[in-house]
Design an enzyme around this catalytic site. Structure first.
Site, PDB file in Angstrom:
ATOM      1  N   LYS A  11       3.497  -1.538  10.182  1.00  0.00           N
ATOM      2  CA  LYS A  11       4.444  -0.622   9.538  1.00  0.00           C
ATOM      3  C   LYS A  11       5.289   0.157  10.569  1.00  0.00           C
ATOM      4  O   LYS A  11       4.968   0.172  11.762  1.00  0.00           O
ATOM      5  CB  LYS A  11       3.664   0.341   8.645  1.00  0.00           C
ATOM      6  CG  LYS A  11       2.926  -0.367   7.499  1.00  0.00           C
ATOM      7  CD  LYS A  11       2.304   0.639   6.544  1.00  0.00           C
ATOM      8  CE  LYS A  11       1.575  -0.058   5.404  1.00  0.00           C
ATOM      9  NZ  LYS A  11       1.094   0.897   4.386  1.00  0.00           N
ATOM     10  N   TYR A  51       6.754  -3.042  -3.093  1.00  0.00           N
ATOM     11  CA  TYR A  51       5.743  -2.122  -3.607  1.00  0.00           C
ATOM     12  C   TYR A  51       5.946  -1.792  -5.088  1.00  0.00           C
ATOM     13  O   TYR A  51       5.470  -0.741  -5.557  1.00  0.00           O
ATOM     14  CB  TYR A  51       5.735  -0.843  -2.765  1.00  0.00           C
ATOM     15  CG  TYR A  51       5.022  -1.004  -1.427  1.00  0.00           C
ATOM     16  CD1 TYR A  51       3.646  -1.225  -1.369  1.00  0.00           C
ATOM     17  CD2 TYR A  51       5.716  -0.929  -0.221  1.00  0.00           C
ATOM     18  CE1 TYR A  51       2.985  -1.363  -0.153  1.00  0.00           C
ATOM     19  CE2 TYR A  51       5.052  -1.066   1.003  1.00  0.00           C
ATOM     20  CZ  TYR A  51       3.697  -1.284   1.021  1.00  0.00           C
ATOM     21  OH  TYR A  51       3.026  -1.417   2.216  1.00  0.00           O
ATOM     22  N   ASN A 114       0.090   4.557   7.704  1.00  0.00           N
ATOM     23  CA  ASN A 114      -1.231   4.022   8.042  1.00  0.00           C
ATOM     24  C   ASN A 114      -1.194   2.694   8.793  1.00  0.00           C
ATOM     25  O   ASN A 114      -2.097   1.890   8.687  1.00  0.00           O
ATOM     26  CB  ASN A 114      -2.120   3.959   6.792  1.00  0.00           C
ATOM     27  CG  ASN A 114      -1.569   3.043   5.727  1.00  0.00           C
ATOM     28  OD1 ASN A 114      -0.515   2.442   5.917  1.00  0.00           O
ATOM     29  ND2 ASN A 114      -2.272   2.913   4.617  1.00  0.00           N
ATOM     30  N   HIS A 117      -0.386  -2.999   6.682  1.00  0.00           N
ATOM     31  CA  HIS A 117      -0.640  -3.381   5.295  1.00  0.00           C
ATOM     32  C   HIS A 117      -1.469  -4.653   5.311  1.00  0.00           C
ATOM     33  O   HIS A 117      -1.300  -5.493   6.200  1.00  0.00           O
ATOM     34  CB  HIS A 117       0.690  -3.647   4.576  1.00  0.00           C
ATOM     35  CG  HIS A 117       0.516  -4.328   3.253  1.00  0.00           C
ATOM     36  ND1 HIS A 117       0.174  -3.629   2.113  1.00  0.00           N
ATOM     37  CD2 HIS A 117       0.586  -5.638   2.894  1.00  0.00           C
ATOM     38  CE1 HIS A 117       0.069  -4.500   1.103  1.00  0.00           C
ATOM     39  NE2 HIS A 117       0.313  -5.713   1.559  1.00  0.00           N
ATOM     40  N   GLU A 128       3.233 -11.922  -1.546  1.00  0.00           N
ATOM     41  CA  GLU A 128       3.781 -11.095  -0.460  1.00  0.00           C
ATOM     42  C   GLU A 128       4.302 -11.965   0.682  1.00  0.00           C
ATOM     43  O   GLU A 128       5.356 -11.683   1.255  1.00  0.00           O
ATOM     44  CB  GLU A 128       2.713 -10.106   0.016  1.00  0.00           C
ATOM     45  CG  GLU A 128       2.383  -9.073  -1.063  1.00  0.00           C
ATOM     46  CD  GLU A 128       1.203  -8.174  -0.723  1.00  0.00           C
ATOM     47  OE1 GLU A 128       0.867  -7.323  -1.555  1.00  0.00           O
ATOM     48  OE2 GLU A 128       0.609  -8.323   0.371  1.00  0.00           O
TER      49      GLU A 128
HETATM   50  P1  CMP Z   1      -0.727  -0.255   1.615  1.00  0.00           P
HETATM   51  O1  CMP Z   1      -2.023  -0.924   1.851  1.00  0.00           O
HETATM   52  O2  CMP Z   1       0.461  -0.764   2.359  1.00  0.00           O
HETATM   53  O3  CMP Z   1      -0.388  -0.272   0.055  1.00  0.00           O
HETATM   54  C1  CMP Z   1       0.174   0.795  -0.659  1.00  0.00           C
HETATM   55  C2  CMP Z   1       0.515   1.944   0.234  1.00  0.00           C
HETATM   56  O4  CMP Z   1       0.806   3.152  -0.429  1.00  0.00           O
HETATM   57  C3  CMP Z   1      -0.686   2.276   1.080  1.00  0.00           C
HETATM   58  O5  CMP Z   1      -0.901   1.283   2.027  1.00  0.00           O
HETATM   59  C4  CMP Z   1      -0.338   3.638   1.622  1.00  0.00           C
HETATM   60  O6  CMP Z   1       0.423   3.575   2.795  1.00  0.00           O
HETATM   61  C5  CMP Z   1       0.534   4.193   0.492  1.00  0.00           C
HETATM   62  N1  CMP Z   1      -0.211   5.246  -0.164  1.00  0.00           N
HETATM   63  C6  CMP Z   1      -1.333   5.143  -0.888  1.00  0.00           C
HETATM   64  N2  CMP Z   1      -1.713   6.355  -1.337  1.00  0.00           N
HETATM   65  C7  CMP Z   1      -0.796   7.231  -0.877  1.00  0.00           C
HETATM   66  C8  CMP Z   1      -0.653   8.635  -1.002  1.00  0.00           C
HETATM   67  N3  CMP Z   1      -1.527   9.359  -1.689  1.00  0.00           N
HETATM   68  N4  CMP Z   1       0.409   9.207  -0.383  1.00  0.00           N
HETATM   69  C9  CMP Z   1       1.306   8.458   0.295  1.00  0.00           C
HETATM   70  N5  CMP Z   1       1.217   7.121   0.443  1.00  0.00           N
HETATM   71  C10 CMP Z   1       0.164   6.510  -0.125  1.00  0.00           C
END
Ligand code: CMP
Length: 139
Positions: A11, A51, A114, A117, A128
């Protein structure tokens, strides 16, 4: 035992922090082979489409803004039991809960930013992956 393919994105936070190399090293050392890879930047439209399943969540706008804020690396990975093993390697969505030795423990800074993904099912891995790569781009 699940299928042999999963999909990942490194990311914008991890790309900006210059962590593409160390993250790919962890992925390779965990036994994954890279079948397709692309350095690119998502438009808001493309991030929103990727998403779309989260469209009703309160964090959707923030997620789309963040995911289109800078370059990412998209890749298709291959290994036995790929989806499950990759989710173990990346760790919990919230880095505060991510286990020692996981990519998110090492490189994620928050639940939104984070670092990586990983697909959550074989079906989503296919959907995806095809969002970024045509059949002729997979090796
Ligand atoms: P990912 O695994 O890419 O899939 C969905 C994404 O939404 C997740 O990682 C997080 O980066 C994001 N996400 C999930 N929960 C939250 C939250 N409470 N606040 C902001 N982003 C979120």
């Amino acid at each position: 035992m699940s299928g042999t393919t999963t999909f990942t994105m490194i990311k914008p936070d991890a790309v900006k922090a210059n962590n593409i190399g160390p993250i790919l090293k962890m992925i390779n050392e965990a036994g994954f082979r890279i079948k397709a890879m692309k350095y690119t930047q998502l438009t808001k439209e493309k991030a929103g489409g990727f998403y779309a399943v989260h469209a009703e969540r309160p964090f959707y706008g923030e997620l789309v803004d963040f995911m289109s804020s800078g370059p990412i690396v998209a890749a298709i990975l291959e290994k036995e039991n790929a989806v499950e093993d990759f989710r173990k390697l990346i760790g919990a969505t919230n880095p505060a809960e991510a286990a020692e030795g996981t990519i998110r423990k090492a490189y994620a800074t928050s639940i939104g930013e984070n670092a990586v993904h990983g697909s959550d099912s074989d079906e989503n891995a296919e959907i995806e992956g095809s969002y970024f790569f045509g059949m002729t781009e997979r090796f």
